[in-house]
Design an enzyme around this catalytic site. Structure first.
Site, mmCIF file in Angstrom:
data_model
loop_
_atom_site.group_PDB
_atom_site.id
_atom_site.type_symbol
_atom_site.label_atom_id
_atom_site.label_comp_id
_atom_site.label_asym_id
_atom_site.label_seq_id
_atom_site.Cartn_x
_atom_site.Cartn_y
_atom_site.Cartn_z
ATOM 1 N N GLY A 1 32.542 82.312 31.732
ATOM 2 C CA GLY A 1 32.300 83.336 32.742
ATOM 3 C C GLY A 1 32.602 82.743 34.097
ATOM 4 N N SER B 1 35.365 77.421 28.431
ATOM 5 C CA SER B 1 35.751 77.845 29.773
ATOM 6 C C SER B 1 34.773 77.276 30.806
ATOM 7 C CB SER B 1 35.844 79.366 29.835
ATOM 8 O OG SER B 1 36.465 79.791 31.024
ATOM 9 N N ALA B 2 33.951 78.111 31.434
ATOM 10 C CA ALA B 2 32.985 77.609 32.413
ATOM 11 C C ALA B 2 32.059 76.568 31.801
ATOM 12 C CB ALA B 2 32.157 78.759 32.985
ATOM 13 N N HIS C 1 42.015 77.255 30.295
ATOM 14 C CA HIS C 1 42.984 78.356 30.399
ATOM 15 C C HIS C 1 44.278 77.887 31.066
ATOM 16 C CE1 HIS C 1 39.726 81.263 29.515
ATOM 17 N NE2 HIS C 1 39.004 80.592 30.392
ATOM 18 N N GLU D 1 44.812 77.695 26.476
ATOM 19 C CA GLU D 1 44.027 78.517 25.576
ATOM 20 C C GLU D 1 44.372 78.201 24.127
ATOM 21 O OE1 GLU D 1 44.392 82.595 26.762
ATOM 22 O OE2 GLU D 1 42.981 82.305 28.405
#
Length: 229
Positions: free
Chosen positions: A88, A120-121, A157, A192
């Protein structure tokens, strides 16, 4: 320390976190008690985010508890076999974790044997700082220092692709800006579908897409899919 750092949560044609099931299953061992940290989710409630992850990982038979539901978060961190941190907005994740005094307890729990899983985060939070996130700084996290569970910075990403006609900087150009100002850093451009697994002091790169290592003043190095470091 045991860590599983994933670039992203979903792949085209696959369900949410489906591509992560195999590496998760391989690294879980007998661990089942999961404490999920949903603070990077800004446009969904913490309950909804926790439910989404629980549903996605049903086949792994995990006991997933959202940290926002426990009365003593620090005790829950110490008791967790797995600490899972969703993606997020990295700035909101770090701000909330810092305000609640969670960073050092998480760090100590992982050092004592808890598996850290982040995408991700959540992968950014495992780095020394969050300076290689792609996210907009929608809040002030009170500093950019993060968990420092791995010595390298990760850019999740990662892609150098630009839309047709777009005149902005590529991702590599942005990373190069950071390396000019802090030439001691090394940055992993994690595309990714790729992930980094850390076990017994060794990091193992996996996934089907080219991963790049950036160092100041050097051309990008393409790392093999089974690269260890």
């Amino acid at each position: 320390m045991d860590l599983l750092l994933l670039s992203n949560s979903a792949m085209p044609g696959l369900a949410y976190l489906e591509y992560a099931l195999a590496p998760l299953k391989a690294q879980l061992g007998g661990r089942r008690r999961v404490l999920f940290i949903p603070f990077a989710g800004v446009t969904q409630s913490h309950d909804a985010y926790t439910d989404k992850v629980t549903l996605a990982l049903t086949e792994l038979d995990l006991e997933i508890t959202g940290i926002h539901t426990v009365t003593d978060p620090l005790a829950a961190i110490a008791d967790a076999e797995v600490i899972m941190v969703g993606g997020g907005n990295t700035f909101n994740l770090l701000k909330t974790a810092r305000e609640q005094g969670l960073l050092e307890p998480i760090r100590q729990a992982v050092k004592k044997g808890a598996l850290y899983v982040g995408w991700s985060a959540g992968a950014n939070l495992a780095c020394p700082t969050i300076r290689t996130t792609n996210d907009m700084p929608i809040v002030d996290p009170g500093g950019l220092d993060a968990l420092n569970l791995v010595p390298l910075q990760i850019n999740p990403h990662f892609t150098n692709a630009l839309p047709v006609g777009h005149q902005g900087e590529t991702r590599e150009q942005r990373i190069r800006e950071l390396l000019v100002l802090d030439p001691e850093l090394q940055v992993i451009g994690l595309p990714e579908g790729n992930w980094i697994s850390v076990q017994n002091g060794r990091a193992h790169l996996a996934g089907s897409n080219p991963t790049l290592l950036f160092k100041a003043g050097e051309a990008a190095i393409t790392l093999a899919a089974d690269h260890c470091f």
